[in-house]
Design a protein around this motif. Sequence first.
Motif, PDB file in Angstrom:
ATOM      1  N   GLN A  44     -70.444  63.834  34.997  1.00 10.76           N
ATOM      2  CA  GLN A  44     -70.957  64.634  33.891  1.00 10.76           C
ATOM      3  C   GLN A  44     -71.511  65.984  34.355  1.00 10.76           C
ATOM      4  N   PHE A  66     -71.611  58.588  28.842  1.00 11.69           N
ATOM      5  CA  PHE A  66     -72.812  58.074  28.167  1.00 11.69           C
ATOM      6  C   PHE A  66     -74.058  58.155  29.040  1.00 11.69           C
ATOM      7  N   GLY A  67     -74.012  58.874  30.136  1.00 11.85           N
ATOM      8  CA  GLY A  67     -75.146  58.948  31.055  1.00 11.85           C
ATOM      9  C   GLY A  67     -74.827  58.292  32.382  1.00 11.85           C
ATOM     10  N   ALA A 109     -79.185  58.044  25.008  1.00 13.68           N
ATOM     11  CA  ALA A 109     -80.565  58.037  24.505  1.00 13.68           C
ATOM     12  C   ALA A 109     -81.450  57.024  25.224  1.00 13.68           C
ATOM     13  N   PRO A 110     -81.518  57.136  26.572  1.00 16.61           N
ATOM     14  CA  PRO A 110     -82.478  56.288  27.285  1.00 16.61           C
ATOM     15  C   PRO A 110     -83.882  56.578  26.748  1.00 16.61           C
ATOM     16  N   TYR A 140     -84.553  62.699  18.482  1.00  8.11           N
ATOM     17  CA  TYR A 140     -84.178  62.884  19.886  1.00  8.11           C
ATOM     18  C   TYR A 140     -84.591  64.295  20.290  1.00  8.11           C
ATOM     19  N   ALA A 194     -73.868  67.465  31.629  1.00 10.76           N
ATOM     20  CA  ALA A 194     -73.663  67.114  30.231  1.00 10.76           C
ATOM     21  C   ALA A 194     -74.525  65.885  29.977  1.00 10.76           C
ATOM     22  N   GLY A 195     -75.795  66.116  29.691  1.00  7.17           N
ATOM     23  CA  GLY A 195     -76.720  64.997  29.516  1.00  7.17           C
ATOM     24  C   GLY A 195     -77.925  65.427  28.724  1.00  7.17           C
ATOM     25  N   GLU A 225     -76.820  62.295  21.316  1.00  9.51           N
ATOM     26  CA  GLU A 225     -77.549  61.036  21.371  1.00  9.51           C
ATOM     27  C   GLU A 225     -78.227  60.632  20.073  1.00  9.51           C
TER      28      GLU A 225
HETATM   29 MO1  MOS Z   1     -77.010  61.051  28.342  1.00 10.17          MO
HETATM   30  S1  MOS Z   1     -77.808  59.163  28.688  1.00 10.17           S
HETATM   31  O1  MOS Z   1     -78.428  61.969  28.638  1.00 10.17           O
HETATM   32  O2  MOS Z   1     -75.844  61.418  29.517  1.00 10.17           O
END
Ligand code: MOS
Length: 702
Positions: A204, A235-236, A345-346, A433, A499-500, A661
């Motif tokens: 990412q 997805f992280g 979305a941790p 978020y 990308a997070g 997210e």
């Molecule tokens: Mo997302 S869990 O911030 O790539």
Amino acid sequence: MSIDAPAVLGEPIPRLEGRQKVTGEALYAYEYRADEVLYAWPVQSTIVTGRILRLHTDVVLAMTGVVEVLTHLNAPKLADGDDGELLVLQSDRVAYRGQVVALVLATSIDTAREAAAALDVDYQNDGLDVELSAEHPKLYAPEEVNAGFATDSEQGYVDAAFATAAFTTDEVYTTPALFNNPMEPHATLAAFDGERLDVRDSSQGTSSVQQTLSTMFGLDPANVRVRSEHVGGGFGSKGSPRPNVILAVMAARVTGRPVKIAYTRQMMFALAGYRTPTISHVRLAANADGRLTAISHQSYTQTSTIQEFAEQVAEPSRHLYAAPNRLMTHRLAALDVPTPRWMRAPGEAPGVYALESAMDDLATVSGIDPVELRIANEPDVDPESGTAFSSRNLVGCLRRGAELFGWAERDPRLGIRRDGRFLVGTGVAAGMYPAMTSASGARVRALPGGRYELGVNATDIGQGARTVMAQIAADALGVPVSAISVDLADSTLPKGPVAGGSSGTASWGWAVTKACERLRSELAAGAPVPPEGYEVEVETSVDVDAMAPLARFAFGAHFVEARVDLDSGEVTMPRMLGVFAAGRILNARTARSQFLGGMTMGLSMALHERGELDAVLGDYANHDLATYHVAANADVRDLRVEWLEEEDRQLAPMGGKGIGEIGIVGTAAAVASAVRHATGVKVRDLPIQPDRLIGQLPPRFL
Ligand code: MOS
């Protein structure tokens, strides 16, 4: 929508690389060719904790086509790159089941796989401690939690508020271990040319991979190039380097040949990073009109013994609603498990599930409509920091959603609507978020003839970054999107963030805007465009640092209808609606997909996904897609996405908040709310699989 049309932010332009992807022309990391390439296959531990006593590598090395077997005895020594999970093959210690204990290198993928399976390993088995509970003796308070948030925060007197409250709830909500399953498993191709290292990684963010490789292998960053041109989701789980890239580089260094590695789906469950199981003890107190007087959210999660990862489960409860008395805490136990990590979305996904489920419980005990209860608790300023919100349209989302969904006609009574063999109910929940921005570089070059080359180290993991960056550039330059070519996901470009954190578009896009505006004004001032082009390069740290100290969040409201099968206990959702307030939407097509994807993942979290811990084996038993069910087409019915027009001038110049997210946040709470409305049974342990309901439902024939 044609890309030759005048550039307009927000237009639903199709993905620029869409045709390449559907025709198979787009190459992913594992698909690149390299001469003399070796195929790597990890061998994973079959014990939970202990020591490696002996690896029977001689048998494997004798197999035709096997070139090398790397183990802790012969692998290069690595410097610490701040993630213990990346220190692969560095010692004889085993910290969890599935950890990499050897790497087989062979001339074909089939030989590598066969040889890895043939490697016998003798272990000293030291037992296991893998079950999280809120009473686990190893629970401790970490110094901080993920993304740098405070471990604990406290204001007022929660217990005193409970003594005088009109309504209270006091419940425990849990979510199981959840596993990232992007379409493309983690994969790397690594090749050395002398001291120069060239890496294709499914990642990412190439800048972060480049930095970690340079540190851990002691390489000059100028000699390390990392590219991730096409990535099939993350997805992280690809937000930071994973063991695959370290193993590939290690093997390339030792053998002097290019090396390819790809996780199997089964390997993903131990080696990609997953969402920790979460336990949330949430207590709410309210006065007679439903205004909260106390919010307490105490959370419990797990990490591994080799790396601390503390998911910020109680953090969102600091911002969603106000109360004079508040307590948010995080406790963590280091268990003999793989290290949990980021998954869409941790913090917010499990944390808001717990808080919003508690709000639903409060609505039930107080008899206050759940939409009105939330509106009654709308804060004027951020409850945690006391600062103003840049914009906050949760009430707008709730009102618009209620209108579209027909909430006014809802009969609040529980468990009374039948349609044949189904009980039917509706539910609601809010989501939020953070809208984050970090510094990024970008460059843009004007070419003779009106074409422009944009270089920005964004990563397109399927969300549409390539397309949206081109739109942002076209908009800033005042040209059609077709005049722009985009280079991205290459560490030789100006440094850019991952990308997070739903922050990519705002962060990269700000740099793109700045570069394009500067280019446009320099060209307008008469700068010449020589045959090789005229280029400007910018960086945005000063701009990002100068942002006003405001609380920035995207908001959402979920409305769902649930049908519960009286015979099987199975829940289906014929209708789901998400209404979002996320600033300006920059591409209506890709944005809608992001929201739909988040909601689908929320549905999946609500009803299906669960890592089944085998406490004897010490591992999650259902580590494949046959036994770990991720929502499929047949699970998703009428999903509807709406967004509010939001004007927020306190964001990056494009005016958008991140949208990657927010779609998953709150979905599961809305589903649990609808299931209770349908059945009268409140489920507080996700997922709401049939066994949660069967036996508690009324007989089908009365
Ligand atoms: Mo997302 S869990 O911030 O790539």
